[in-house]
Structures are given as C-alpha cells and as structure tokens.
Design a protein around this motif. Structure first.
Motif, PDB file in Angstrom:
ATOM      1  N   TYR A 211       2.970 -33.772 -35.024  1.00 27.95           N
ATOM      2  CA  TYR A 211       3.703 -33.252 -33.867  1.00 27.95           C
ATOM      3  C   TYR A 211       4.500 -33.796 -32.193  1.00 27.95           C
ATOM      4  O   TYR A 211       5.881 -33.659 -32.372  1.00 27.95           O
TER       5      TYR A 211
ATOM      6  N   ASP B 140      -1.856 -32.524 -38.455  1.00 24.13           N
ATOM      7  CA  ASP B 140      -0.314 -31.838 -38.184  1.00 24.13           C
ATOM      8  C   ASP B 140       0.085 -32.031 -36.371  1.00 24.13           C
ATOM      9  O   ASP B 140       1.615 -31.937 -35.990  1.00 24.13           O
TER      10      ASP B 140
ATOM     11  N   ARG C 156      10.203 -27.179 -26.838  1.00 22.88           N
ATOM     12  CA  ARG C 156       9.451 -28.368 -27.675  1.00 22.88           C
ATOM     13  C   ARG C 156       8.095 -27.833 -26.772  1.00 22.88           C
ATOM     14  O   ARG C 156       7.115 -28.181 -27.223  1.00 22.88           O
TER      15      ARG C 156
ATOM     16  N   TYR D 188       7.767 -35.167 -31.120  1.00 25.16           N
ATOM     17  CA  TYR D 188       8.109 -34.651 -30.042  1.00 25.16           C
ATOM     18  C   TYR D 188       8.888 -36.515 -28.638  1.00 25.16           C
ATOM     19  O   TYR D 188       9.108 -36.352 -27.704  1.00 25.16           O
TER      20      TYR D 188
END
Length: 389
Positions: free
Chosen positions: A148, A144, A196, A152
């Motif tokens: 991510y 995960d 982020r 991004y």
C-alpha cells in the motif's frame, strides 16, 4: 430403424422412416459433460467444508482481536496509574534506584505493546469517519502494508509526471481548457492524497499533522485557482505558476527517489532483522539522502514565498478579484508551515536516533538472542550429526 406404414382404403400408402437410438446408450459428449459436473460437485463439497472452517476461524479471529484490544487498553491504563504512583514514590531518596528499575521496565513494556499493536486493527480518525464511515481500513499484514505504501508513492510519481507534462505545455501554449484541466487535476490529486495519507496514519505511518493540513490547504488553493476568472491578473501570474509546478514536480521526483529508497531499505531490514545493521549506519544512510534533498526543498519553499509576494502585489491591480489576496495568504501559510516543519526535522532526527538505539537494543536483547540461540543449537546439532555419519 423403424418402418411406419399408414394405410387407408381410399388413399395411397405413405411410408416414412425414422431413426431412434437404442435405449440405455448416451451421447459421448453428454456423458463427458455429466462426468465433469459430478467431479465439480465433489470439489464443491471440499470447498464448502474449507469455507465453513474459514468462516469459523474468522469469527474466532474477530473475537480474539476484540479481546486483545481490550487487554491492550487495560495495560496502558494500568501503566498510566503506575506512572502517577511513581511520581509520589520517587520523592523519597531511598526509592530512587527502585523507581529507575521500574521505569526501565516500563519503557520495555511500552516497546512490547507497540510491537503488539501493529498486528491489531485501529479506529479511523475523524476525517476518515466522515468520508468512509466506520469501515475498517487497518492493514494487518506487513507485506500488504508495504504494498500500500509503495502504491501510494507510485501514485504520487505518476500524477506528478502528468502534471509536469501539462505544465510544460501550458508554458508554451495559451489554452484555457488545458488550464482548467490542470487545476482540476490538482484538486483531485490533493483530495485523494488526504484520504490515502489518513489511511497510512491508521496503519502506523508517522505522517506529520502539518503535511495532512498542507494537503487540505493545497486542495482549497487548487479549487480557488480553478474558479479564478480569466482576466489580466490571472495571465500576469499564470506563467510563473506553471514554472513553479515544473520545479515542484522535479522536487517531487527527488522525494520519490528518497522515500522509495527508505521504504525498500526498511523492508530489507525488517526481513533480515533490524539489528543486523547498526543504527548508526542506518541513520547515516538516511541522513545523506535527506541532506541532499534539503536544499531543493528550501528552494521550493522560497518559490512559494515568491508566489505569495507576487500575488500580494497583484492584489492592488484594479481588475483583481477576491481570489488574488486569498491565494497570496494561502501560499504564505504553506511556505511558513513547510519551512518550520522541515527545520524541526533536523533536531528530531537526532533525538530519534537516541530513542531508536534504546529500542533496538531492547529488541536485540529480547527478540534476537533467542533466535541466535536457535541458530547455534541447530548448527551444533548438524555438526554432531556429521560426526556420527
């Protein structure tokens, strides 16, 4: 079938027929529907049992996480006390060899604690606490985390593609609406990046503090551009700014290729075992990509300095507003920060090479060798089985 007869002396007879189903016989469709629901009810019972087990284990997991985090803090606290004691003890020449041995073990323990920490949730920074509150944004699964980080990079790539398209149109068209749309896109983009990247830092990404600061400044810079009045000074700088964004989008594409390559290479190393490829080969591959990228980066920084100089000259124009000197100062700060930070990367890479070599040697000694022994044992057992056959 039933026959109903209604008779009256003064009225004529009327006969009506009605159909009734014999009792005890059900419609086949209704019977199938009832059977489906009964089967679903049985499945629900199994699901309820599984969910109860999941809820129990989840509570146990949360308790274990809290316990591990306390133990981790305790280990680091005790290591801090030991370091202070080492400074007192090492003054005695007789203790130097023993101190070096303890120091070596301390480095090994630090690596072990770092590896353990990656599987534990971390507290949000101040910025995330202001934006999201105390919501836990830690990603504990390695897959995960990779997804991510990959999303991004894709997000930056897509937005930069849109910005490149709008910038090229703005060079050949003079549309205030399109200009405002582009400035608003920049404000939203940099705001999103700050969130982020803060989440990335919570999950172990080593995003330098300057790059976060850079995106905060870029958010403000884009906001100032958004409210810049539509006057002669604005149009004197407009085309240069659009060309600047075209070049920055091109550099961002090169960075995307470099970062994506590093990300997938790290994932491959993590799946295969980091020690399967030598640290020298790993760093030489990264350095080749970075050395190719550096000239384009520094040219972009020079463009930022040129923007600052142009805006400084325009600030003396009689129709110049407060936005002009503010933008000039911001472009100069961004140029200075980017240049100094990038120049610091080169010696840091060389230092990291030594540190990572020591770390990988330790991981190789304590993590890979047992795995090697398991492989050797399994091969020996399979060979003995073949001989018996």
């Amino acid at each position: 079938m039933c026959l109903v007869v209604l008779q009256n002396s003064n009225e004529s007879l009327s006969v009506s027929a009605c159909r009734e189903k014999p009792q005890g016989i059900m419609d086949p469709d209704m019977e199938a529907l009832s059977k489906d629901f009964d089967d679903l009810s049985e499945d629900f019972k199994n699901f309820a049992t599984t969910h109860k087990d999941y809820s129990t284990r989840l509570e146990e997991l949360v308790k274990l996480q809290g316990k591990c985090m306390k133990e981790l803090s305790h280990q680091r606290y005790r290591m801090g006390i030991i370091r202070k004691s080492m400074k007192k003890v090492e003054k005695n020449p007789q203790n130097r060899d023993a101190v070096k041995e303890v120091e070596k073990k301390m480095k090994q323990r630090k690596v072990q604690l770092y590896e353990m920490e990656q599987a534990l949730p971390k507290a949000n920074g101040l910025y995330l606490k202001v934006i999201l509150g105390n919501v836990n944004v830690s990603i504990l699964n390695k897959d995960d985390k990779f997804k991510y980080k990959d999303e991004y990079e894709k997000f930056k790539f897509i937005i930069n593609g849109i910005a490149l398209f709008i910038s090229i149109i703005n060079i050949f068209m003079n549309s205030r609406v399109l200009d405002l749309l582009f400035m608003f896109l920049l404000v939203w983009y940099y705001c999103t990046l700050t969130i982020r990247e803060s989440i990335l830092r919570v999950n172990g990404s080593r995003v330098k503090g300057w790059w976060l600061t850079h995106h905060f400044i870029s958010t403000v810079l884009s906001g100032v551009l958004l409210i810049w009045p539509n006057n002669v000074v604005y149009y004197s700088f407009r085309k240069q700014f659009m060309w600047f964004n075209v070049y920055i989008s091109f550099v961002q594409f090169l960075q995307f290729r470099y970062q994506r390559g590093c990300l997938y290479r790290l994932r491959a190393l993590g799946e295969r075992h980091n020690m399967d490829i030598t640290i020298e080969g790993f760093h030489s591959w990264m350095w080749r990509g970075l050395s190719f990228l550096l000239p384009f980066l520094f040219l972009g920084y020079a463009f930022q300095l040129y923007n600052a100089y142009t805006l400084y000259q325009l600030s003396y124009h009689r129709e110049a507003t407060w936005q002009v000197p503010v933008l000039s100062a911001m472009f100069f700060v961004v140029f200075l920060g980017n240049t100094l930070t990038t120049m610091m990367v080169i010696p840091q890479k060389l230092k990291e090479k030594v540190r990572l070599t020591e770390r990988f040697e330790f991981l190789d000694k304590y993590l890979r060798r047992p795995h090697r022994q398991e492989v050797v044992d399994s091969q020996a057992s399979s060979e003995s089985e073949k001989k018996e056959d």
